[in-house]
Design a protein around this motif. Structure first.
Motif, PDB file in Angstrom:
ATOM      1  N   UNK A 142     -13.599  75.349  35.665  1.00 45.95           N
ATOM      2  CA  UNK A 142     -14.953  75.724  35.658  1.00 45.95           C
ATOM      3  C   UNK A 142     -15.674  74.840  36.928  1.00 45.95           C
ATOM      4  N   UNK A 143     -16.291  75.518  37.672  1.00 50.82           N
ATOM      5  CA  UNK A 143     -16.776  75.080  39.054  1.00 50.82           C
ATOM      6  C   UNK A 143     -18.196  75.842  39.240  1.00 50.82           C
ATOM      7  N   UNK A 144     -18.965  75.031  39.881  1.00 46.62           N
ATOM      8  CA  UNK A 144     -20.079  75.711  40.516  1.00 46.62           C
ATOM      9  C   UNK A 144     -20.266  74.897  42.248  1.00 46.62           C
ATOM     10  N   UNK A 145     -21.223  75.857  42.621  1.00 48.31           N
ATOM     11  CA  UNK A 145     -21.663  75.346  44.035  1.00 48.31           C
ATOM     12  C   UNK A 145     -23.018  74.906  44.199  1.00 48.31           C
ATOM     13  N   UNK A 146     -23.184  74.077  44.888  1.00 48.70           N
ATOM     14  CA  UNK A 146     -24.536  73.619  45.257  1.00 48.70           C
ATOM     15  C   UNK A 146     -24.757  73.736  46.819  1.00 48.70           C
ATOM     16  N   UNK A 147     -25.649  74.743  47.056  1.00 50.57           N
ATOM     17  CA  UNK A 147     -25.936  75.066  48.550  1.00 50.57           C
ATOM     18  C   UNK A 147     -27.187  73.861  49.041  1.00 50.57           C
ATOM     19  N   UNK A 148     -26.912  73.602  50.452  1.00 50.27           N
ATOM     20  CA  UNK A 148     -27.820  72.740  51.068  1.00 50.27           C
ATOM     21  C   UNK A 148     -27.964  73.181  52.582  1.00 50.27           C
ATOM     22  N   UNK A 149     -29.312  72.897  52.949  1.00 45.89           N
ATOM     23  CA  UNK A 149     -29.482  72.984  54.379  1.00 45.89           C
ATOM     24  C   UNK A 149     -29.405  71.712  54.876  1.00 45.89           C
ATOM     25  N   UNK A 150     -28.628  71.461  55.604  1.00 49.39           N
ATOM     26  CA  UNK A 150     -28.209  70.351  56.301  1.00 49.39           C
ATOM     27  C   UNK A 150     -28.054  70.375  57.954  1.00 49.39           C
ATOM     28  N   UNK A 151     -28.929  69.454  58.958  1.00 46.05           N
ATOM     29  CA  UNK A 151     -28.512  69.613  60.025  1.00 46.05           C
ATOM     30  C   UNK A 151     -29.576  68.776  60.986  1.00 46.05           C
ATOM     31  N   UNK A 152     -29.485  68.661  62.149  1.00 44.68           N
ATOM     32  CA  UNK A 152     -30.290  68.002  63.159  1.00 44.68           C
ATOM     33  C   UNK A 152     -31.247  68.813  63.848  1.00 44.68           C
ATOM     34  N   UNK A 153     -32.352  68.984  63.567  1.00 46.24           N
ATOM     35  CA  UNK A 153     -33.353  69.716  64.129  1.00 46.24           C
ATOM     36  C   UNK A 153     -34.612  68.954  64.818  1.00 46.24           C
ATOM     37  N   UNK A 154     -35.149  69.197  65.615  1.00 44.21           N
ATOM     38  CA  UNK A 154     -36.364  68.267  66.313  1.00 44.21           C
ATOM     39  C   UNK A 154     -37.374  68.581  65.376  1.00 44.21           C
ATOM     40  N   UNK A 155     -37.499  69.738  64.993  1.00 43.64           N
ATOM     41  CA  UNK A 155     -38.799  70.166  64.027  1.00 43.64           C
ATOM     42  C   UNK A 155     -38.449  71.500  63.230  1.00 43.64           C
ATOM     43  N   UNK A 156     -39.231  71.639  62.173  1.00 43.11           N
ATOM     44  CA  UNK A 156     -39.115  72.986  61.619  1.00 43.11           C
ATOM     45  C   UNK A 156     -39.323  74.095  62.299  1.00 43.11           C
ATOM     46  N   UNK A 157     -39.853  73.931  63.522  1.00 39.95           N
ATOM     47  CA  UNK A 157     -40.065  75.263  64.381  1.00 39.95           C
ATOM     48  C   UNK A 157     -38.562  75.506  65.124  1.00 39.95           C
ATOM     49  N   UNK A 158     -37.942  74.476  65.374  1.00 35.55           N
ATOM     50  CA  UNK A 158     -36.760  74.512  66.079  1.00 35.55           C
ATOM     51  C   UNK A 158     -35.617  75.231  64.886  1.00 35.55           C
ATOM     52  N   UNK A 159     -35.626  74.659  63.623  1.00 35.77           N
ATOM     53  CA  UNK A 159     -35.024  75.331  62.755  1.00 35.77           C
ATOM     54  C   UNK A 159     -35.031  76.688  62.413  1.00 35.77           C
ATOM     55  N   UNK A 160     -36.483  77.001  62.446  1.00 40.55           N
ATOM     56  CA  UNK A 160     -36.957  78.535  62.506  1.00 40.55           C
ATOM     57  C   UNK A 160     -36.201  79.231  63.614  1.00 40.55           C
ATOM     58  N   UNK A 161     -36.322  78.700  64.581  1.00 36.32           N
ATOM     59  CA  UNK A 161     -35.850  79.699  65.954  1.00 36.32           C
ATOM     60  C   UNK A 161     -34.510  79.857  65.797  1.00 36.32           C
ATOM     61  N   UNK A 162     -33.728  78.914  65.074  1.00 32.63           N
ATOM     62  CA  UNK A 162     -32.381  79.144  64.852  1.00 32.63           C
ATOM     63  C   UNK A 162     -31.937  80.299  64.152  1.00 32.63           C
ATOM     64  N   UNK A 163     -33.007  80.730  63.222  1.00 30.49           N
ATOM     65  CA  UNK A 163     -32.586  81.837  62.391  1.00 30.49           C
ATOM     66  C   UNK A 163     -32.347  83.294  63.040  1.00 30.49           C
TER      67      UNK A 163
END
Length: 296
Positions: free
Chosen positions: A82-103
């Motif tokens: 029995x296993x489960x997965x934990x999902x995460x957002x991990x990375x190096x972004x200068x700002x939240x706007x930069x993360x949004x622009x990558x979507x």
């Protein structure tokens, strides 16, 4: 740990396992592995259970120190299927706007479309609850929305039952520890989405999230999630952890998945028989999944 009963068997498992996502033991820095193994041996000697089942184990869980190959005391704990997965957002972004622009373009369009839909219904606001704001109205609203969601899907959860004290107690403990972060999305002052989060080890952990289905056309839960991801990045947090659950919206934004393992050990003949039957069922499923015919 606690002993619970299921299908006529007594299980030694994590206390409050239904309400938490990661299971582990708290270990003082000076505590040796031999001391931990001695504690485990004493627990096993005390008995009262047929099967020990410890799940939701992170790769670096401290409890792994009590089921190493050289463990001499207590029942042997072995990896379980029995296993489960934990999902995460991990990375190096200068700002939240930069993360949004990558979507993806579609994701950004859907976000803007949802925001526009809410704004057409009234004033929209994303915010973090202030430390001195009363929590009970928010918890009441969240629980009511969660119960509605559960009823529609014919599911149950004791955490959100009307009058149940567990959720309020957990949130109060997080508030006292100074790690609580409750994000809300409001339309004309009414909460259309809410997420109870907490910060630990430089990580934003999303504990409970829900939204008002009457506003589902705007996808307020998705808007709120994207907003608190951006907030987290803007405030220097390196990870957003969605905790347990393989819901599609988590996988959509996650950049990392961590497998949570489980271990199992038996103490009585009944436990051994049940474990053997479980392994046989798992083997049959595996064989059928490969399109093979099991042999006697």
């Amino acid at each position: 740990m606690a002993i619970g009963k299921r299908k006529g068997l007594r299980f030694l498992e994590w206390a409050a396992g239904s309400y938490t996502d990661y299971g582990d033991i708290l270990v003082a820095p000076e505590c040796s592995s031999s001391a931990l193994q001695d504690v485990w041996a004493r627990i096993c000697e005390a008995g009262g259970f047929d099967i020990a089942f410890l799940n939701h184990l992170l790769p670096g869980a401290a409890v792994r120190r009590i089921f190493t190959p050289d463990t001499s005391g207590g029942i042997r704990l072995r990896p379980n299927h029995r296993e489960e997965v934990s999902y995460r957002v991990v990375g190096q972004w200068e700002s939240g706007a930069a993360w949004f622009a990558e979507q993806s373009k579609k994701t950004r369009q859907n976000y803007r479309r949802g925001v526009k839909t809410l704004e057409e219904a009234g004033e929209m606001k994303f915010r973090l609850l202030a430390p001195d704001e009363p929590l009970q109205p928010v918890l009441d609203r969240l629980s009511a929305l969660k119960r509605r969601w559960l009823v529609e899907r014919k599911r149950e959860s004791q955490l959100f039952e009307e009058g149940a004290p567990v959720l309020a107690a957990l949130v109060e403990a997080l508030a006292r520890a100074g790690v609580l972060h409750i994000f809300v999305l409001e339309c004309n002052g009414a909460m259309v989405a809410v997420s109870i989060n907490f910060v630990q080890h430089h990580t934003m952990m999303a504990f409970v999230t829900t939204f008002d289905p009457d506003f589902s056309q705007a996808s307020p839960g998705m808007i709120l999630m994207m907003d608190y991801i951006r907030w987290s990045i803007d405030h220097g947090l390196g990870t957003v952890d969605f905790l347990c659950g393989a819901e599609s919206f988590k996988h959509k934004f996650a950049t990392q998945g961590v497998v949570l393992q489980s271990v199992l050990g038996t103490r009585t003949a009944q436990g051994s028989l049940a474990s053997l039957a479980d392994r046989m069922r798992q083997r049959v499923r595996h064989v059928r999944g490969r399109g093979l015919v099991p042999t006697a």
